[in-house]
Design a protein around this motif. Structure first.
Motif, PDB file in Angstrom:
ATOM      1  N   LYS A 106      -6.925   6.043  -7.008  1.00 43.17           N
ATOM      2  CA  LYS A 106      -7.480   4.996  -6.141  1.00 43.17           C
ATOM      3  C   LYS A 106      -8.442   4.104  -6.908  1.00 43.17           C
ATOM      4  CE  LYS A 106      -7.124   7.295  -1.615  1.00 43.17           C
ATOM      5  NZ  LYS A 106      -6.337   8.457  -2.040  1.00 43.17           N
ATOM      6  N   ILE A 107      -9.245   4.701  -7.764  1.00 45.88           N
ATOM      7  CA  ILE A 107     -10.234   3.924  -8.517  1.00 45.88           C
ATOM      8  C   ILE A 107      -9.543   2.970  -9.493  1.00 45.88           C
ATOM      9  CG2 ILE A 107     -12.192   4.053 -10.109  1.00 45.88           C
ATOM     10  CD1 ILE A 107     -12.773   4.992  -7.235  1.00 45.88           C
ATOM     11  N   LYS A 108      -8.478   3.421 -10.139  1.00 39.68           N
ATOM     12  CA  LYS A 108      -7.729   2.545 -11.047  1.00 39.68           C
ATOM     13  C   LYS A 108      -7.136   1.363 -10.286  1.00 39.68           C
ATOM     14  CE  LYS A 108      -5.111   4.469 -14.211  1.00 39.68           C
ATOM     15  NZ  LYS A 108      -3.961   5.134 -14.865  1.00 39.68           N
ATOM     16  N   LEU A 109      -6.624   1.619  -9.084  1.00 39.41           N
ATOM     17  CA  LEU A 109      -6.045   0.548  -8.271  1.00 39.41           C
ATOM     18  C   LEU A 109      -7.126  -0.451  -7.833  1.00 39.41           C
ATOM     19  CD1 LEU A 109      -3.587   2.672  -6.107  1.00 39.41           C
ATOM     20  CD2 LEU A 109      -2.963   1.009  -7.871  1.00 39.41           C
ATOM     21  N   ILE A 110      -8.303   0.054  -7.485  1.00 37.30           N
ATOM     22  CA  ILE A 110      -9.410  -0.843  -7.110  1.00 37.30           C
ATOM     23  C   ILE A 110      -9.767  -1.744  -8.292  1.00 37.30           C
ATOM     24  CG2 ILE A 110     -11.814  -0.975  -6.342  1.00 37.30           C
ATOM     25  CD1 ILE A 110     -11.365   1.886  -5.139  1.00 37.30           C
ATOM     26  N   ALA A 111      -9.782  -1.173  -9.504  1.00 34.47           N
ATOM     27  CA  ALA A 111     -10.090  -1.946 -10.706  1.00 34.47           C
ATOM     28  C   ALA A 111      -9.063  -3.062 -10.923  1.00 34.47           C
ATOM     29  CB  ALA A 111     -10.144  -1.029 -11.925  1.00 34.47           C
ATOM     30  N   ILE A 112      -7.795  -2.752 -10.708  1.00 34.21           N
ATOM     31  CA  ILE A 112      -6.738  -3.769 -10.838  1.00 34.21           C
ATOM     32  C   ILE A 112      -6.958  -4.884  -9.819  1.00 34.21           C
ATOM     33  CG2 ILE A 112      -4.253  -4.202 -10.518  1.00 34.21           C
ATOM     34  CD1 ILE A 112      -3.804  -1.342 -11.645  1.00 34.21           C
ATOM     35  N   GLY A 113      -7.300  -4.496  -8.588  1.00 33.34           N
ATOM     36  CA  GLY A 113      -7.560  -5.480  -7.546  1.00 33.34           C
ATOM     37  C   GLY A 113      -8.713  -6.402  -7.906  1.00 33.34           C
ATOM     38  N   LEU A 114      -9.810  -5.838  -8.416  1.00 34.93           N
ATOM     39  CA  LEU A 114     -10.969  -6.647  -8.795  1.00 34.93           C
ATOM     40  C   LEU A 114     -10.626  -7.584  -9.956  1.00 34.93           C
ATOM     41  CD1 LEU A 114     -13.888  -7.473  -8.596  1.00 34.93           C
ATOM     42  CD2 LEU A 114     -14.542  -5.384  -9.796  1.00 34.93           C
ATOM     43  N   SER A 165       3.196   5.721  -5.753  1.00 36.54           N
ATOM     44  CA  SER A 165       3.138   5.697  -7.229  1.00 36.54           C
ATOM     45  C   SER A 165       2.158   6.730  -7.782  1.00 36.54           C
ATOM     46  CB  SER A 165       2.730   4.302  -7.717  1.00 36.54           C
ATOM     47  OG  SER A 165       1.352   4.059  -7.438  1.00 36.54           O
ATOM     48  N   LYS A 166       1.317   7.310  -6.910  1.00 31.07           N
ATOM     49  CA  LYS A 166       0.371   8.375  -7.274  1.00 31.07           C
ATOM     50  C   LYS A 166      -0.696   7.926  -8.268  1.00 31.07           C
ATOM     51  CE  LYS A 166       2.756  11.238  -4.749  1.00 31.07           C
ATOM     52  NZ  LYS A 166       2.285  11.606  -3.409  1.00 31.07           N
ATOM     53  N   ASN A 167      -0.959   6.625  -8.333  1.00 36.29           N
ATOM     54  CA  ASN A 167      -2.033   6.131  -9.188  1.00 36.29           C
ATOM     55  C   ASN A 167      -3.390   6.486  -8.585  1.00 36.29           C
ATOM     56  OD1 ASN A 167      -1.039   4.665 -11.555  1.00 36.29           O
ATOM     57  ND2 ASN A 167      -0.002   3.361 -10.058  1.00 36.29           N
ATOM     58  N   ILE A 215       0.832  -1.206   0.000  1.00 33.93           N
ATOM     59  CA  ILE A 215       0.000   0.000   0.000  1.00 33.93           C
ATOM     60  C   ILE A 215       0.864   1.253   0.000  1.00 33.93           C
ATOM     61  CG2 ILE A 215      -1.702   1.321   1.311  1.00 33.93           C
ATOM     62  CD1 ILE A 215      -2.737  -1.211  -0.204  1.00 33.93           C
ATOM     63  N   LYS A 216       1.939   1.236   0.789  1.00 33.71           N
ATOM     64  CA  LYS A 216       2.851   2.381   0.831  1.00 33.71           C
ATOM     65  C   LYS A 216       3.458   2.622  -0.551  1.00 33.71           C
ATOM     66  CE  LYS A 216       5.252   5.455   3.316  1.00 33.71           C
ATOM     67  NZ  LYS A 216       5.886   6.219   2.239  1.00 33.71           N
ATOM     68  N   TRP A 217       3.886   1.555  -1.213  1.00 30.43           N
ATOM     69  CA  TRP A 217       4.472   1.655  -2.550  1.00 30.43           C
ATOM     70  C   TRP A 217       3.446   2.170  -3.566  1.00 30.43           C
ATOM     71  CZ3 TRP A 217       3.653  -1.668  -6.995  1.00 30.43           C
ATOM     72  CH2 TRP A 217       4.518  -1.382  -8.056  1.00 30.43           C
ATOM     73  N   LEU A 218       2.206   1.651  -3.493  1.00 30.67           N
ATOM     74  CA  LEU A 218       1.162   2.086  -4.421  1.00 30.67           C
ATOM     75  C   LEU A 218       0.752   3.533  -4.157  1.00 30.67           C
ATOM     76  CD1 LEU A 218      -1.063  -1.130  -4.552  1.00 30.67           C
ATOM     77  CD2 LEU A 218       0.387  -0.219  -6.381  1.00 30.67           C
ATOM     78  N   GLU A 219       0.719   3.943  -2.891  1.00 29.82           N
ATOM     79  CA  GLU A 219       0.438   5.344  -2.567  1.00 29.82           C
ATOM     80  C   GLU A 219       1.497   6.262  -3.178  1.00 29.82           C
ATOM     81  OE1 GLU A 219       0.039   5.445   1.764  1.00 29.82           O
ATOM     82  OE2 GLU A 219      -1.933   6.329   1.454  1.00 29.82           O
TER      83      GLU A 219
END
Length: 402
Positions: free
Chosen positions: A282-290, A278-280, A272-276
């Motif tokens: 949040k919605i795009k990251l949720i889509a990747i997770g799904l 990366s400045k992506n 999560i720290k690394w993804l935060e």
């Protein structure tokens, strides 16, 4: 190795003492909810209910969750998060112990509805408490710490639950659930009493916006319903698949599901720290997770090798590691302009509604068409959710330009 450990520890720095206490309370409470992963097995093996019966019982499970979450949000805005959390924990402990004495189909439907109504009133209250105890810049990591507590508890819970079933039977699970809920309430009284706890971020909003008039949040709600629908198969149809198709024992199932929580405990905070950083979006990251959770189902149909179960669990675990913290953080951020209890209740209701439909639909599909067809349909549904999240990205961009 020393630098790696130092960097890992640094990801936890800056979080308030109250957030750590709230995480410990959540850990104790979550470790006790070991009945839930084994509920479908208990109902079919011990009470001799059919798959169709189990599907309907799980719908009442979800209906209780919806009503409880909505009520918890309303009560949180009216009387405060602390009272709601305390009463919910104590009553849930009592009700879990009583649930083991119900053996009829109608009685269990009513019993599980009442248990979930009381238990899930805790969720919106806990989210608002988390927001209150967190500094604004630490909210995503605070959410992640709570998730670590949940998953560490979930890692220990099923493994211990498997041992309890093997040793003394399913009734021991209900007693353990009840006792741990009451212990969590006692700890809450001791360490997070309003006179002792320090509020980090004011939770009252002047001229609050209603969550029900927020169009973008409703699109987000639909996506979270789909995510919940897909994810919750791991708590109803998946244990039956492990047992009946892959021939795993209850202990094996507990260990495999425990792997999920242990992996999250080790790797979620650094991820999560690394993804935060990366400045992506949040919605795009949720889509990747799904999307990764969708992959976890489809891989089960490509091989009869037992190792594919671990690969599937790994895809699901990484997917939820990404999707849950960022969806929660998005909801908390969105709630800053409205009634926080209302917003967080609506976020939690998306998952509660998925409880109503997910378990029942999954059970009915498995009963009529088998597991392979069910996993394919779940994958397609998940991909629809991914598409909705990308539509939400477009809506949010339009909001910013207005």
């Amino acid at each position: 190795m020393k630098n790696l450990f130092h960097n890992y520890i640094n990801t936890f720095r800056g979080l308030s003492k109250e957030v750590w206490w709230l995480s410990l309370i959540t850990l104790i409470n979550r470790a006790g909810t070991m009945v839930i992963p084994f509920l479908s097995l208990y109902l079919t093996k011990s009470l001799d209910f059919t798959l169709s019966d189990v599907g309907w019982i799980m719908s009442f499970f979800g209906l209780g969750s919806v009503v409880g979450t909505w009520l918890g949000g309303k009560l949180t805005d009216k009387i405060g998060y602390y009272k709601v959390m305390l009463v919910s924990l104590v009553l849930t402990g009592v009700l879990f112990v009583l649930l083991q004495f119900i053996t009829t189909f109608q009685g269990f439907c009513a019993g599980i509805f009442l248990v979930m109504l009381v238990a899930d009133a805790f969720r919106p209250a806990m989210f608002v408490a988390l927001s209150a105890y967190s500094k604004p810049e630490n909210k995503t990591r605070s959410v992640t710490l709570i998730r670590l507590a949940i998953n560490l508890g979930f890692s220990a819970g099923p493994a211990v639950g498997g041992l309890i079933i093997t040793g003394i039977g399913y009734n021991g699970l209900f007693w353990m659930d009840g006792v741990t809920c009451v212990l969590a309430a006692v700890l809450l009284l001791q360490v997070l009493h309003p006179k002792k706890a320090k509020i980090q971020d004011e939770v009252k909003v002047e001229n609050p916006v209603s969550a029900y008039s927020d169009k973008a949040f409703w699109v987000f709600f639909v996506a979270m319903f789909i995510f919940g629908f897909v994810f919750l198969q791991y708590f109803s149809t998946m244990p039956l698949y492990y047992k009946d198709v892959r021939l795993l024992s209850e202990l094996d199932i507990g260990l495999l599901m425990g792997f999920n929580g242990f992996f999250i405990f080790l790797f979620e905070m650094p991820l999560i720290k690394w993804l935060e950083d990366s400045k992506n979006s949040k919605i795009k990251l949720i889509a990747i997770g799904l999307f990764l959770v969708a992959v976890s189902f489809v891989v089960l149909n490509i091989s009869s090798w037992l190792g594919i179960l671990i690969i599937g669990m790994l895809f699901m675990t990484i997917g939820e590691m990404i999707a849950f913290p960022f969806s929660n953080a998005f909801a908390v951020e969105r709630a800053q302009k409205g009634n926080q209890g209302e917003y967080m209740a609506l976020y939690a209701i998306a998952f509660s509604l998925s409880h109503i439909f997910s378990h029942n639909a999954g059970m009915q599909m498995v009963d009529k068409y088998g597991f392979e067809f069910t996993w394919n349909m779940i994958t397609i549904f998940a991909l629809i959710g991914v598409a909705i999240l990308f539509w939400l990205l477009i809506l949010l961009k339009k909001e910013k330009t207005v």
